[in-house]
Design a protein around this motif. Structure first.
Motif, mmCIF file in Angstrom:
data_model
loop_
_atom_site.group_PDB
_atom_site.id
_atom_site.type_symbol
_atom_site.label_atom_id
_atom_site.label_comp_id
_atom_site.label_asym_id
_atom_site.label_seq_id
_atom_site.Cartn_x
_atom_site.Cartn_y
_atom_site.Cartn_z
ATOM 1 N N VAL A 117 0.870 -1.167 0.000
ATOM 2 C CA VAL A 117 0.000 0.000 0.000
ATOM 3 C C VAL A 117 0.909 1.219 0.000
ATOM 4 C CG1 VAL A 117 -1.795 1.288 1.204
ATOM 5 C CG2 VAL A 117 -1.827 -1.216 1.241
ATOM 6 N N GLY A 118 0.951 1.911 -1.127
ATOM 7 C CA GLY A 118 1.847 3.051 -1.247
ATOM 8 C C GLY A 118 2.093 3.388 -2.695
ATOM 9 N N SER A 119 3.215 4.020 -2.951
ATOM 10 C CA SER A 119 3.562 4.384 -4.323
ATOM 11 C C SER A 119 4.881 3.716 -4.708
ATOM 12 C CB SER A 119 3.604 5.902 -4.483
ATOM 13 O OG SER A 119 4.484 6.504 -3.558
ATOM 14 N N GLY A 120 5.844 4.474 -5.235
ATOM 15 C CA GLY A 120 7.021 3.864 -5.822
ATOM 16 C C GLY A 120 7.827 3.003 -4.880
ATOM 17 N N THR A 121 8.188 3.552 -3.723
ATOM 18 C CA THR A 121 9.085 2.823 -2.825
ATOM 19 C C THR A 121 8.436 1.569 -2.263
ATOM 20 O OG1 THR A 121 10.303 4.831 -2.244
ATOM 21 C CG2 THR A 121 10.425 2.995 -0.701
ATOM 22 N N TYR A 137 2.095 -10.844 -5.600
ATOM 23 C CA TYR A 137 1.652 -9.812 -4.667
ATOM 24 C C TYR A 137 0.675 -8.877 -5.372
ATOM 25 C CZ TYR A 137 4.279 -5.840 -6.644
ATOM 26 O OH TYR A 137 4.726 -4.828 -7.460
ATOM 27 N N ALA A 138 0.044 -8.026 -4.579
ATOM 28 C CA ALA A 138 -0.850 -6.991 -5.105
ATOM 29 C C ALA A 138 -0.368 -5.642 -4.605
ATOM 30 C CB ALA A 138 -2.285 -7.245 -4.646
ATOM 31 N N VAL A 139 -0.757 -4.581 -5.303
ATOM 32 C CA VAL A 139 -0.429 -3.233 -4.860
ATOM 33 C C VAL A 139 -1.694 -2.372 -4.894
ATOM 34 C CG1 VAL A 139 0.306 -2.503 -7.178
ATOM 35 C CG2 VAL A 139 1.064 -1.210 -5.173
ATOM 36 N N VAL A 140 -1.861 -1.608 -3.842
ATOM 37 C CA VAL A 140 -2.899 -0.587 -3.779
ATOM 38 C C VAL A 140 -2.193 0.752 -3.852
ATOM 39 C CG1 VAL A 140 -4.793 0.396 -2.438
ATOM 40 C CG2 VAL A 140 -4.367 -2.081 -2.384
ATOM 41 N N GLY A 141 -2.331 1.440 -4.985
ATOM 42 C CA GLY A 141 -1.605 2.681 -5.209
ATOM 43 C C GLY A 141 -2.181 3.831 -4.407
ATOM 44 N N THR A 142 -1.298 4.709 -3.950
ATOM 45 C CA THR A 142 -1.752 5.854 -3.167
ATOM 46 C C THR A 142 -1.393 7.198 -3.795
ATOM 47 O OG1 THR A 142 0.274 5.789 -1.832
ATOM 48 C CG2 THR A 142 -1.658 4.590 -0.984
#
Length: 458
Positions: A117-121, A137-142
């Motif tokens: 949960v975040g952006s680039g880093t 994995y999954a990503v939830v962009g912020t």
């Protein structure tokens, strides 16, 4: 930009299966992630580890956790990095995530699913840790801050050197436009700069195709370029934080990453403008600042510089080029090697020599390449003019979006940007307009014209 284009990209992408972009989708993230990743063959749901920092946890992580719980997904304690100092995309931090996952596995959990949960880093660190363990994995962009969400690679720093490590891209991406609109304005401005880079980057691919250096893939080209100009058209709305204005920016950044997956390389999303950013980063630009200029901020200045260079390049008629005269000036490889070593210091010189050698041709090869460009010019020139925008026009849009538009905005001078041009030409094997200008014998003159009195940054 339509859902149909994203669907086409997902059909051909090697890693990512699900992309959900819209207002309020964070509250549905649990069900999306459950079906994409957590659901096991026997119907049970694997546990999830949320990886975030304290700011992204407050921005979206808590809501994601509640949504996962509502979907019946077991949760481990989240792994939260501190807000300050700002977490860095370092190998040590990626190893921390990987070891946390291993520890959870050893404690009796089923194989835990990481969710960034975040952006680039946060995305890059979780991407590398997941790849190291061979799990998805999954990503939830912020924040709409860069195009690496769906990229199959992670720029990671280790012992003072930054390298892009090959990694598996996320299986699922969830991006809430309300969350993106609430992100710090500088992050949106960074993403705007990164998306703007697709304009000269795309022009470089048009030229590389004309020169026979790297053939165009029309499908991949369309994935990246179809919505770029429209996504950049309303910078004031982005700066004002209007959620609906973020649709094109977010989708454009996601499609850039998907296109790189489909193509198996970064050519669709970058050209010479990115090498300015890489070189300045290697030179530790902003290292003395609490928050150094982002990748998108540095790329923004490289983009404006390249658009100004393109203007001077297209002011000349390459169909009138004296090929014999260009061949007479063309140096042997030994002279090029020496010039590169005079341009760069230390190990970077060896890197540049190896990269430039890939695209170097002898005089017979150069004659054929220049003739091919000339023969293709009636078709190539209209494509370039349709692709490019005036440097001043883009600079104004960047400034409106809150992104850098002048070298001083990121701690540089016009003279420093000017000095970066030959380094950018040599830095990578990718063929760009800088190479065409060098091979035509115009390079030094065009750089001087860009920075002449009355020019863009004079």
């Amino acid at each position: 930009m339509s859902d149909e284009i994203i669907a086409r990209a997902l059909a051909d992408a090697g890693d990512t299966d699900v992309v959900e972009v819209g207002r309020g989708v964070t509250s549905r993230a649990g069900g999306i992630i459950a079906e994409a990743l957590a659901r096991q063959p026997d119907g049970r749901l694997a546990p999830v580890l949320i990886v975030a920092d304290q700011r992204t946890w407050e921005a979206a992580g808590r809501t994601v956790a509640e949504s996962l719980t509502a979907a019946g997904v077991p949760l481990t304690d989240p792994l939260l990095f501190p807000a300050l100092p700002i977490p860095y995309a370092s190998l040590d931090n990626a190893h921390t995530i990987a070891e946390t996952l291993r520890s959870l596995d050893r404690s009796g959990h089923a194989e835990v699913v990481p969710v960034a949960v975040g952006s680039g880093t946060m995305n890059d660190l979780t991407k590398l840790a997941s790849h190291e363990l061979g799990r998805r994995y999954a990503v939830v962009g912020t924040a709409a801050s860069m195009d690496g969400y769906t990229g199959a690679g992670a720029p990671i720093s280790d012992k003072g050197v930054k390298v892009t490590m090959n990694c598996t891209a996320p299986k699922a991406v969830v991006f809430d436009l309300d969350v993106a609109a609430a992100a710090p304005a500088a992050m949106t401005a960074s993403g705007y700069g990164d998306l703007a880079a697709k304009i000269p980057g795309g022009a470089d691919w048009i030229l590389a195709d004309a020169a026979g250096a790297e053939a165009m893939n029309d499908h991949v080209w369309h994935l990246v370029q179809s919505g770029v100009h429209q996504a950049l058209a309303h910078p004031a709305d982005l700066a004002a934080g209007i959620p609906e204005a973020y649709q094109g920016l977010v989708e454009g950044l996601i499609l850039s990453g998907l296109a790189m997956q489909v193509y198996g390389g970064t050519r669709p999303a970058s050209g010479a403008e990115h090498y300015f950013s890489h070189i300045w980063e290697l030179g530790h630009l902003g290292a003395d600042q609490q928050v150094p200029p982002s990748h998108g901020f540095k790329v923004a200045i490289g983009t404006v510089a390249m658009l100004a260079f393109y203007e001077k390049f297209l002011d000349r008629d390459i169909t009138t080029l004296d090929i014999d005269g260009a061949l007479a000036k063309w140096p042997e490889w030994e002279a090029v090697d020496a010039n590169i070593r005079a341009t760069f210091d230390g190990p970077l010189a060896d890197h540049a020599v190896a990269e430039t050698h890939v695209k170097y041709v002898d005089r017979d090869g150069l004659a054929a390449r220049l003739q091919r460009i000339i023969d293709c010019w009636p078709q190539t020139l209209p494509r370039l003019r349709a692709q490019l925008v005036p440097a001043r026009e883009l600079a104004d849009k960047l400034a409106t979006a809150g992104a850098p538009s002048r070298p001083e905005d990121i701690g540089l001078t016009a003279a420093k940007v000017k000095d970066t041009f030959p380094k950018a030409m040599y830095y990578r094997s990718r063929y760009t307009v800088l190479d065409v200008a060098r091979e035509a014998g115009w390079f030094d003159e065009l750089v001087e014209e860009v920075f002449a009195p009355g020019g863009l940054w004079s």
